[in-house]
Design an enzyme around this catalytic site. Structure first.
Site, PDB file in Angstrom:
ATOM      1  N   GLU A  43      12.879  68.813 -30.780  1.00  0.00           N
ATOM      2  CA  GLU A  43      13.669  69.759 -31.585  1.00  0.00           C
ATOM      3  C   GLU A  43      12.824  70.501 -32.620  1.00  0.00           C
ATOM      4  OE1 GLU A  43      16.979  67.386 -32.932  1.00  0.00           O
ATOM      5  OE2 GLU A  43      17.790  67.195 -30.909  1.00  0.00           O
TER       6      GLU A  43
ATOM      7  N   GLU B 240      20.029  66.160 -21.665  1.00  0.00           N
ATOM      8  CA  GLU B 240      20.954  65.312 -22.436  1.00  0.00           C
ATOM      9  C   GLU B 240      22.386  65.824 -22.277  1.00  0.00           C
ATOM     10  OE1 GLU B 240      19.718  64.889 -26.522  1.00  0.00           O
ATOM     11  OE2 GLU B 240      17.588  64.818 -26.013  1.00  0.00           O
TER      12      GLU B 240
END
Length: 554
Positions: free
Chosen positions: A329, A431
């Site tokens: 991220e 995910e």
């Protein structure tokens, strides 16, 4: 010729596949074309412009602001229908700034769709924006407009606009066409005797025993010792990722006290059941998920700690994981770069590659494919950051899209995948889940949409669900209850797993001693019986345009 999928209990005809299927279809074929470079001149519009053919943009000096930003060009759209999938593309060029993030928005009588596509536009050259939308209610009059996200007073020029509608049936056809041509392949089994003479009427039984396409889920320590859960998992999935157990805060909660016990036990489960596993993650740029003791370090002490982390983790699990999410991220957070400088991420990737050169290194991020409203992680910003790292010498090999959806925008999702596909790197949905704010039935509906979109995109190489089971539930979405009874999302997964496998194929050889079928890519067993003689063999079915020929001597 027909063949029987006995596990599904229905007949499938060869002519319903590939080019023959396309020939029987008179609707639009989806155009996967995308561009990521800024061009001197715009390309021709996709679909010859579709609904916007020969329609110039309106030039508004001002439109009441529905969100922040300044915008001028717009298209007036009439009679848009709910449920129709609208695919949109256009070329943009700006004046008044070197570069700007330009967002396409849609206003109907009742709603504003804040972002239906975005692009990093530049001065002096043309940039490609690709997106789309699906309306919740009919609209007699809509405005498709463009705005600069930071409210600077710039001029936006547009060219080669295209808006192509697809009915739900047409969209489904296009998905199935790609599945048939990219995820499956034709096979011909030849039966012959010991002298090489063909055998007519030989009984053929074929079974797919493993799948080529990785489809898996996150697991947590809760799977350890839980034999029913382990059995349930391996009956469905061929890939796994550890939810939290490899993260730095889990393996070294206190400085110098490294403990891989839980991760080792989970790896034993992975090995025992011949699963592939993704490594998640080496570093997480979000300080909230950085060990407290690391947050207190600066300068050389922090650099020493991160070096030790990489060496410890990568040496411990060298060649165990097919992927590593190296700096998780990084488009949203920059804990390490703030403290160690802009080249910190370069160092992470370089060291990880040196430690485990066979692992594919991924840039894993959220809100890339889920939306274009998050300006931290638009598709063009993802691409720009990836290219920046590659210019610095990083061997960046994989695109990781977390795919935490609320309400999926399918044409936008596909358009973003199209732009990422131009990089020619493996793309994984890493995910996948649907927001827990929605009821379980709605979660299941949206999950099916996302999974079908991912599996039917030719550049998606794998799909991982974020559905590790805990006593108190899952991160956002569970497939089962604590008794391993399917919830609606679990029913969808089981349905798609069955749909996306060949099952058992039976039949007899023709006058040429041959039997043909289309199968999903993967590993197969084949049995040929002729009279009182039987021969068994195996074959692999990998991607290819030509028919796979397998000869069995009986």
């Amino acid at each position: 010729m027909k063949y029987t999928l006995t596990s599904a209990g229905f007949l499938v005809c060869f002519v319903l596949l590939g080019a023959s299927l396309a020939a029987s279809y008179d609707g639009p074929l989806y155009d996967f074309t995308a561009y990521t470079e800024c061009k001197e001149l715009p390309e021709q519009p996709l679909y010859n412009g579709g609904m916007l053919k020969n329609q110039p943009p309106e030039n508004f000096s001002s439109i009441a602001h529905f969100s922040t930003g300044f915008y001028t060009p717009a298209f007036i759209l009439h009679n848009l229908t709910p449920g129709t999938i609208y695919c949109f593309s256009i070329w943009l060029k700006i004046e008044g700034a070197n570069s700007a993030h330009v967002r396409a928005s849609l206003k109907t009588e009742n709603s504003v769709y804040n972002c239906v596509g975005s692009a990093a536009a530049k001065q002096g050259c043309w940039s490609f924006l690709k997106g789309g939308f699906v309306l919740d209610s009919p609209s007699n009059l809509s405005i498709l407009f463009f705005q600069n996200s930071d409210d600077r007073d710039i001029n936006i020029a547009v060219a080669s606009a295209s808006l192509q509608p697809f009915t739900d049936e047409q969209w489904t056809f296009n998905q199935q066409y790609i599945i048939n041509t990219e995820r499956k392949r034709a096979v011909t089994i030849h039966a012959a005797d010991g002298n090489g003479d063909t055998l007519q009427g030989a009984e053929i039984t074929i079974e797919q025993v493993s799948k080529d396409f990785p489809f898996g889920s996150a697991i947590a320590s809760t799977i350890l010792g839980n034999l029913p859960y382990q059995k349930w998992f391996v009956e469905r999935f061929n890939a796994a990722v550890f939810e939290n157990e490899l993260k730095w805060y889990a393996t070294e909660p206190e400085q110098g006290k490294i403990n891989y016990t839980i991760a080792d036990q989970m790896m034993e489960f992975v090995r025992a059941d011949q699963l592939i596993a993704r490594g998640h993650n080496i570093f997480w740029e979000d300080p909230k998920y950085t060990p407290a003791w690391v947050r207190n370090l600066t300068g050389p002490a922090l650099q020493s700690a991160v070096n030790s982390r990489i060496q410890s983790l990568m040496n411990k699990y060298k060649e165990e994981f097919i992927h590593w999410d190296v700096s998780n991220e990084m488009l949203h957070f920059d804990f390490y770069e703030q403290r160690l400088g802009h080249d910190a991420t370069l160092h992470f990737y370089e060291t990880a590659h040196q430690s485990d050169p066979l692992a594919t290194l991924f840039m894993n991020e959220f809100n890339v494919v889920e939306t274009c409203s998050d300006e931290n992680s638009t598709v063009d910003r993802y691409i720009s950051r990836l290219r920046e790292l590659k210019r610095g010498g990083v061997l960046m090999d994989g695109i990781g899209l977390e795919s935490h959806f609320t309400v999926p925008n399918l044409p936008l999702m596909r358009a973003i995948l199209d732009k990422l596909a131009t990089l020619n790197l493996p793309i994984w949905l890493t995910e996948v889940d649907i927001s827990g704010k929605l009821d379980k039935e709605t979660q299941a509906v949206y999950l099916e949409q996302v999974l079908r979109e991912g599996f039917s995109h030719p550049s998606v190489n794998g799909i991982m669900l974020w559905t590790a089971l805990h006593p108190n539930g899952c991160y956002q979405m569970c497939l089962t209850d604590n008794n391993l009874q399917n919830l609606p999302a679990g029913n969808i997964v089981d349905k798609l797993l069955k749909e996306w496998q060949t099952g058992e194929v039976t039949g007899h050889t023709d006058g040429n001693g041959s039997f043909s079928f289309y199968g999903f890519l993967g590993e197969y067993t084949v049995s040929v019986k002729y009279g009182n003689r039987t021969a068994n063999s195996t074959f692999s079915l990998c991607q290819g345009d030509e028919t796979r020929h397998v000869t069995i001597r009986v």
